[in-house]
Design a protein around this motif. Structure first.
Motif, PDB file in Angstrom:
ATOM      1  N   GLY A 256       0.639  -1.167  -0.026  1.00 28.42           N
ATOM      2  CA  GLY A 256       0.000  -0.131   0.078  1.00 28.42           C
ATOM      3  C   GLY A 256       0.864   1.178  -0.071  1.00 28.42           C
ATOM      4  O   GLY A 256       0.620   2.401  -0.644  1.00 28.42           O
ATOM      5  N   GLU A 257       1.926   1.166   0.588  1.00 24.36           N
ATOM      6  CA  GLU A 257       2.891   2.362   0.657  1.00 24.36           C
ATOM      7  C   GLU A 257       3.356   2.722  -0.376  1.00 24.36           C
ATOM      8  O   GLU A 257       3.816   3.767  -1.004  1.00 24.36           O
ATOM      9  CB  GLU A 257       3.805   2.188   1.853  1.00 24.36           C
ATOM     10  N   ILE A 258       3.919   1.438  -1.311  1.00 23.17           N
ATOM     11  CA  ILE A 258       4.631   1.812  -2.271  1.00 23.17           C
ATOM     12  C   ILE A 258       3.582   2.042  -3.466  1.00 23.17           C
ATOM     13  O   ILE A 258       4.142   3.095  -4.245  1.00 23.17           O
ATOM     14  CB  ILE A 258       5.249   0.218  -2.896  1.00 23.17           C
ATOM     15  N   GLU A 259       2.271   1.694  -3.561  1.00 22.87           N
ATOM     16  CA  GLU A 259       1.437   2.331  -4.257  1.00 22.87           C
ATOM     17  C   GLU A 259       1.066   3.787  -3.920  1.00 22.87           C
ATOM     18  O   GLU A 259       0.863   4.634  -5.112  1.00 22.87           O
ATOM     19  CB  GLU A 259      -0.021   1.393  -4.330  1.00 22.87           C
ATOM     20  N   ARG A 260       1.108   4.075  -3.075  1.00 25.38           N
ATOM     21  CA  ARG A 260       0.742   5.743  -2.529  1.00 25.38           C
ATOM     22  C   ARG A 260       1.843   6.400  -3.278  1.00 25.38           C
ATOM     23  O   ARG A 260       1.791   7.455  -3.711  1.00 25.38           O
ATOM     24  CB  ARG A 260       0.643   5.854  -1.018  1.00 25.38           C
ATOM     25  N   LEU A 261       3.068   6.000  -3.012  1.00 25.14           N
ATOM     26  CA  LEU A 261       4.438   6.856  -3.579  1.00 25.14           C
ATOM     27  C   LEU A 261       4.311   6.781  -5.007  1.00 25.14           C
ATOM     28  O   LEU A 261       4.793   7.821  -5.683  1.00 25.14           O
ATOM     29  CB  LEU A 261       5.657   6.182  -2.788  1.00 25.14           C
ATOM     30  N   LEU A 262       4.128   5.783  -5.518  1.00 23.95           N
ATOM     31  CA  LEU A 262       4.088   5.524  -7.017  1.00 23.95           C
ATOM     32  C   LEU A 262       3.031   6.633  -7.747  1.00 23.95           C
ATOM     33  O   LEU A 262       3.285   7.313  -8.661  1.00 23.95           O
ATOM     34  CB  LEU A 262       3.902   4.262  -7.669  1.00 23.95           C
ATOM     35  N   ARG A 263       1.811   6.526  -6.939  1.00 23.68           N
ATOM     36  CA  ARG A 263       0.742   7.418  -7.350  1.00 23.68           C
ATOM     37  C   ARG A 263       1.101   8.909  -7.236  1.00 23.68           C
ATOM     38  O   ARG A 263       0.836   9.725  -8.106  1.00 23.68           O
ATOM     39  CB  ARG A 263      -0.690   7.127  -6.759  1.00 23.68           C
ATOM     40  N   ASN A 264       1.974   9.292  -6.385  1.00 26.96           N
ATOM     41  CA  ASN A 264       2.137  10.518  -6.049  1.00 26.96           C
ATOM     42  C   ASN A 264       3.285  10.989  -7.051  1.00 26.96           C
ATOM     43  O   ASN A 264       3.125  11.973  -7.511  1.00 26.96           O
ATOM     44  CB  ASN A 264       2.847  10.766  -4.612  1.00 26.96           C
ATOM     45  N   LEU A 265       4.026  10.077  -7.105  1.00 27.07           N
ATOM     46  CA  LEU A 265       5.149  10.508  -8.210  1.00 27.07           C
ATOM     47  C   LEU A 265       4.589  10.735  -9.702  1.00 27.07           C
ATOM     48  O   LEU A 265       4.903  11.583 -10.399  1.00 27.07           O
ATOM     49  CB  LEU A 265       6.283   9.341  -8.346  1.00 27.07           C
TER      50      LEU A 265
END
Length: 361
Positions: A256-265
């Protein structure tokens, strides 16, 4: 497998030779057995393939490898051995005599790339009580006539919340807990011995659903586990349940944290039109970055022109390769496989999450 020939790994052939022709006791972890066939998960087709291979060389495992906890040992015994069983008793007598069976060298299992197979809980042997590590660990017990002072001393020293009251490995009298001791003392009745303070035991079979065990632990505080020989082979407590589900939850939270950071990027460098451009004809509707899948993240970022827009000094091909590893691990996590990720996949999740934190600051 249809008419396809059964492929026997060299390690299994060597074990069959030792067990059948030299009466040597051999054992290995379930994880190791799977690795000989190139697997790291017990999918239905994997269990079938390994069972056929074992049968073809005249062997079976005790306990059954499809029921046993992933990192526990199973013994290789002749196919004709009775369940229950003389061979197990012989192994136990060898260990008691100070001659443990020869242990197979352990191997790290290869990463399995195949897409996960969704099974019902009833069909999937990995959702059984035996897959709690504590279901096959020696249980510390007390006798009915032991003093409560002695019982509480052991519980304090070992940090236990409850202990079974037993005379033999099969004869369970009850369970003593801090709560049951307090209730006995509050009642004004005799409370000097373990037998005065025990409650009715909850017993569950190794082959039962782990979810039934969880329900009963939540209601009664613990359950005792009984094996095929009708012996108490372990105990499952609230601590064991919490630990098991914590291990399942950690990778889920990392994904979930990886996906959140990818989406922000992506959201910080691409327009909605750019994001929608990765949609193929058979894809679901994409309205914004939250609708993207891991495959679509890759499709967007592996384009050299799109990659340049990120303005980060990172090798694109290496990033995309790591993203594909995360996609595979993510598929395993989202199926909440009780066997969990292999250590390499856990490491990959931690590394990628830390990497994204660094480049997104």
């Amino acid at each position: 497998n249809g008419n396809a020939p059964v492929i026997i790994p060299d390690a299994l052939n060597a074990i069959a030779e030792d067990v059948l022709n030299h009466s040597t006791k051999r054992r290995a972890k379930v994880r190791t057995l799977l690795s000989w066939f190139g697997y790291s998960r017990r999918r239905t087709h994997v269990v079938t393939e390994i069972s056929e291979a074992l049968e073809s060389v005249g062997l079976k495992t005790q306990p059954d490898f499809q029921d046993e906890f992933f990192d526990n040992q199973v013994y290789f015994v002749p196919l004709t051995s009775a369940d229950g069983c003389d061979s197990e008793q012989h192994v136990e007598s060898e260990e008691q005599a100070g001659k443990p069976p020869e242990e197979i060298e352990e191997y790290e299992p290869p990463e399995e790339i195949a897409a996960p197979v969704t099974l019902s809980i009833i069909e999937n042997p990995t959702y059984r009580v035996s897959h709690f590590a504590s279901a096959r660990k020696a249980v510390v017990t007390v006798l009915p006539d032991d003093s409560i002072s002695q019982v509480t001393t052991v519980m304090l020293m070992k940090d236990f919340d409850q202990m079974p009251v037993m005379r033999t490995t099969r004869e369970v009298k009850g369970v003593v807990s801090w709560k049951s001791i307090a209730q006995a003392k509050a009642s004004g009745k005799p409370s000097e011995l373990a037998t005065h303070c025990m409650t009715q035991p909850q017993i569950i079979e190794q082959g039962d659903s782990m979810f039934e065990a969880v329900d009963r632990v939540l209601k009664y505080g613990c359950v005792l586990v009984r094996n095929q020989k009708r012996e108490i082979s372990g105990i499952i407590t609230a601590h064991d349940v919490a630990k098991s589900f914590h291990e399942l939850a950690k990778p889920y939270l990392l994904v979930g944290e990886i996906e959140r950071l990818l989406r922000n990027l992506i959201a910080n460098h691409f327009t909605q039109k750019d994001i929608r451009s990765v949609k193929k004809d058979d894809d679901r509707e994409i309205n914004d970055v939250t609708d993207l899948t891991f495959g679509q993240y890759r499709r967007l970022l592996e384009n050299p022109a799109n990659w340049e827009r990120l303005s980060i000094n990172v090798e694109r091909s290496y990033f995309i390769a790591r993203l594909e590893e995360i996609r595979i691990a993510r598929n395993e996590v989202m199926h909440f496989d009780p066997e969990g990720l292999v250590p390499e996949q856990k490491r990959q999740l931690w590394e990628f999450a830390n990497f994204l934190h660094n480049i997104c600051r």
